[in-house]
Write an enzyme that holds these catalytic residues in place. Structure first.
Site, PDB file in Angstrom:
ATOM      1  CG  ASN A   2      36.995  33.852  43.203  1.00 11.08           C
ATOM      2  OD1 ASN A   2      36.202  33.302  43.973  1.00 11.08           O
ATOM      3  ND2 ASN A   2      36.981  35.154  42.961  1.00 11.08           N
ATOM      4  CE  LYS A  13      34.576  35.640  40.142  1.00  9.49           C
ATOM      5  NZ  LYS A  13      34.452  36.793  39.270  1.00  9.49           N
ATOM      6  CG  HIS A  47      37.509  39.324  43.977  1.00 11.90           C
ATOM      7  ND1 HIS A  47      36.472  39.895  43.279  1.00 11.90           N
ATOM      8  CD2 HIS A  47      38.095  38.443  43.138  1.00 11.90           C
ATOM      9  CE1 HIS A  47      36.437  39.374  42.061  1.00 11.90           C
ATOM     10  NE2 HIS A  47      37.415  38.492  41.945  1.00 11.90           N
ATOM     11  CD  GLU A  71      33.291  39.356  41.428  1.00 10.74           C
ATOM     12  OE1 GLU A  71      33.194  38.396  42.193  1.00 10.74           O
ATOM     13  OE2 GLU A  71      33.588  39.239  40.217  1.00 10.74           O
ATOM     14  CD  GLU A 130      41.470  38.967  40.361  1.00 13.88           C
ATOM     15  OE1 GLU A 130      41.477  37.884  39.772  1.00 13.88           O
ATOM     16  OE2 GLU A 130      40.541  39.329  41.101  1.00 13.88           O
ATOM     17  N   GLY A 158      35.459  38.856  34.518  1.00 15.70           N
ATOM     18  CA  GLY A 158      34.141  38.372  34.101  1.00 15.70           C
ATOM     19  C   GLY A 158      33.619  39.013  32.831  1.00 15.70           C
ATOM     20  CB  SER A 173      38.697  37.498  30.842  1.00 17.17           C
ATOM     21  OG  SER A 173      37.526  38.169  31.265  1.00 17.17           O
TER      22      SER A 173
HETATM   23  C1  PEP Z   1      38.097  36.731  39.427  1.00 16.54           C
HETATM   24  O1  PEP Z   1      36.967  36.785  39.858  1.00 16.54           O
HETATM   25  O2  PEP Z   1      39.053  36.794  40.224  1.00 16.54           O
HETATM   26  C2  PEP Z   1      38.290  36.590  37.991  1.00 16.54           C
HETATM   27  C3  PEP Z   1      39.479  36.790  37.520  1.00 16.54           C
HETATM   28  O3  PEP Z   1      37.172  36.265  37.259  1.00 16.54           O
HETATM   29  P1  PEP Z   1      37.182  35.852  35.702  1.00 16.54           P
HETATM   30  O4  PEP Z   1      38.298  34.886  35.491  1.00 16.54           O
HETATM   31  O5  PEP Z   1      35.832  35.238  35.480  1.00 16.54           O
HETATM   32  O6  PEP Z   1      37.385  37.106  34.922  1.00 16.54           O
END
Ligand code: PEP
Length: 251
Positions: free
Chosen positions: A9, A11, A95, A97, A167, A173, A213
């Protein structure tokens, strides 16, 4: 046997040139990962050049969001058919976000999910608890509620065409990855929900990704969990070596 899916992703990162370069870098080495599905989800405006860059390789391209209507007066929105038209075959939905920053509800996610399936896209539906909910022991209820509301009305066939992503919001993040046990516990709960709402055969078929992460150095233990079928990766998907390092951890 469920095939692993390693999805990036991207973003709202990169410009057109760096997006194409990253896509080319991944596509050039995709053949090293024959048993694994690789997917990149660039900003929607870069889907077309990225799809061109990976053409002829096994790398798939996806959107990060879409609107539930097919066309019309919806300024700034993009339909599932439009994503398809420029080369996307997957779309990330719900997601965290989008849920927190753009106020998307489970009902919004549900409408988008049905529209994505109608458009022939493979949706990746994200669920996950915030830290307060985890600390209050509410994770199973939060996941059940997001599962039932976001996936409402899906037929068994549509369920098998859908990917789920766990998630935990506190891990996205933040550099704070869920332990393999924490991830497996929720993934196993999700599979039980699939068996409860559909049946065991469907539960065994649906892929459930972990996101939060994940990076090359922690991916192997997560992917080794029986109910973890790959990863949805943010930050670590922006570098060829790191992203493919995660795929390598699944081999
Ligand atoms: C995500 O945005 O789906 C995600 C898992 O981000 P990150 O890997 O940076 O934690």
């Amino acid at each position: 046997m469920r095939k692993l899916l390693i999805a990036g992703n991207w973003k709202m990162n990169m410009d057109r040139g760096s997006a194409v370069q990253l896509a080319q870098g991944i596509a050039a080495r995709a053949a090293e990962f024959p048993g694994i599905d690789l997917l990149v989800c660039p900003p929607s405006i870069y889907i077309a050049p990225v799809a061109d860059a990976v053409a002829g390789s096994a790398v798939a391209v996806g959107g990060q969001n879409m609107y539930h209507q097919t066309n019309g007066a919806y300024t700034g929105e993009i339909s599932g058919a439009m994503l398809q038209d420029v080369g996307a075959t997957y779309v990330i939905l719900g997601h965290s976000e989008r849920r927190t920053l753009m106020g998307e509800t489970d009902e919004d996610v549900n409408a988008k999910l049905l529209a994505a399936l109608n458009a022939g896209l493979t949706p990746i539906v994200c669920v996950g608890e915030i830290l307060d909910q985890r600390e209050a022991g509410q994770t199973p209820q939060v996941i059940r509620s997001q599962f039932t509301r976001s996936l409402a009305g899906l037929t068994a066939e549509q369920m098998t065409q859908t990917v789920l992503a766990y998630e935990p919001v506190w891990a996205i993040g933040t550099g704070k990855v869920a332990t393999p046990d924490q991830a497996e516990e929720v993934h196993a709960d999700l599979r039980k929900l699939l068996a409860e709402y559909y049946n065991n055969a469907i539960a065994q078929q649906v892929r459930i990704l972990y996101g939060g992460s994940m990076k090359a150095s922690n991916a192997a233990q997560l992917i080794a969990q029986p109910n973890v079928d790959g990863g949805l990766i943010g930050g670590a998907s922006l570098k060829v070596e790191e992203f493919l390092g995660i795929a390598r951890a699944g081999m």
